[in-house]
Design a protein around this motif. Structure first.
Motif, PDB file in Angstrom:
ATOM      1  N   TYR B  35       0.342  24.976  44.594  1.00  0.00           N
ATOM      2  CA  TYR B  35      -0.296  26.245  44.941  1.00  0.00           C
ATOM      3  C   TYR B  35       0.446  27.415  44.312  1.00  0.00           C
ATOM      4  N   VAL B  37       0.764  31.355  45.682  1.00  0.00           N
ATOM      5  CA  VAL B  37       0.504  32.214  46.836  1.00  0.00           C
ATOM      6  C   VAL B  37       1.196  33.544  46.565  1.00  0.00           C
ATOM      7  N   GLN B  39       2.250  37.727  47.909  1.00  0.00           N
ATOM      8  CA  GLN B  39       2.497  38.605  49.046  1.00  0.00           C
ATOM      9  C   GLN B  39       2.704  40.012  48.525  1.00  0.00           C
ATOM     10  N   LEU B  45       0.603  36.880  53.490  1.00  0.00           N
ATOM     11  CA  LEU B  45       0.480  35.930  52.389  1.00  0.00           C
ATOM     12  C   LEU B  45      -0.989  35.737  52.022  1.00  0.00           C
ATOM     13  N   TRP B  47      -3.312  33.140  49.526  1.00  0.00           N
ATOM     14  CA  TRP B  47      -3.437  32.046  48.564  1.00  0.00           C
ATOM     15  C   TRP B  47      -4.159  32.543  47.323  1.00  0.00           C
ATOM     16  N   TYR B  95       4.587  33.333  44.676  1.00  0.00           N
ATOM     17  CA  TYR B  95       5.328  32.125  45.000  1.00  0.00           C
ATOM     18  C   TYR B  95       4.566  30.902  44.491  1.00  0.00           C
TER      19      TYR B  95
END
Lengths: 110, 122
Positions: B35, B37, B39, B45, B47, B95
């Protein structure tokens, strides 16, 4: 707006227990596992609970997870000053085909 | 142990491009989807994308569909996120994250990288 709904903040005195809620829907929490994370400012989330109620490696048994219908819960007992952090929930969304997250709950130890 | 190390973040102008990389080690990479993700500052957060273990199936959040492309290199255990037509609202820490199970896994992440900051500004 986050797909999963959490209270923005909670607080408790040292030694007390708090329970953080995470509300979703039939296509998220209702049909899928829930994970919980702890996040300190400026750092990545770290896993606390996986598959609804399984503690991640090294997580003390003061932390426990549960799920009922389209809601999930993270209980923290014996509150300590180092429990101050943001706590986030996550589940899968069958409609989005990806994970979704709560907005986070900031925990303050009084 | 699982290690995820992102790189490639930086400052880009609106309409510009960036390519993020994630170096992966500590588990059988080819068996796991991956994944991305993000922020945004002071936000929760979100996705962004998933690339499944086969490298063929890919899904994106509506907010990035048509602008971002996720890919993977199973031989070199890397994941990439190509970001084009960047917008100010794409500013975030990005991330890479590993799902909580292998193969066709419909579960959230159990491991995260340290993140790389992308700033879109003129």
């Amino acid at each position: 707006q986050s797909v999963l709904t959490q209270p923005p903040s909670m607080s408790g005195a040292p030694g007390q227990e708090i329970t953080i809620s995470c509300s979703g829907s039939s296509s998220t929490i209702g049909d899928n596992f829930v994970y919980w994370y702890k996040q300190l400012p400026g750092t990545a989330p770290t896993l606390l609970i996986y598959r609804n109620n399984q503690r991640a490696s090294g997580v003390p048994d003061r932390f426990s997870g549960s799920k009922s219908g389209t809601s999930a819960f993270l209980a923290i007992s014996g509150l300590r000053s180092d429990d101050e952090a943001d706590y986030l929930c996550s589940s899968w969304d069958d409609k989005l085909s990806g994970p979704v997250f709560g907005g986070g709950t900031k925990v303050t130890v009084l | 142990q699982v290690q995820l190390v992102e790189s490639g973040g930086g400052v880009a102008q609106p309409g510009g491009s960036l390519r993020l990389s994630c170096d992966v080690s500590g588990f059988t990479f080819r068996n796991f989807g991956m994944y991305w993700v993000r922020q945004a500052p002071g936000q929760g957060l979100e996705w962004v994308a998933v690339v499944w273990y086969d490298g063929i199936r890919k899904f994106y959040a509506d907010s990035v569909k048509g602008r971002f492309t996720v890919s993977r290199d199973n031989d070199n255990t890397k994941v990439y996120l190509e970001m084009k037509s960047l917008r100010v609202e794409d500013t975030a820490v990005y991330y890479c994250a590993k799902p909580g199970c292998s193969h066709d896994c419909y579960q959230p992440p159990d491991s995260w990288g340290q993140g790389t900051l992308v700033t879109v500004s003129s």
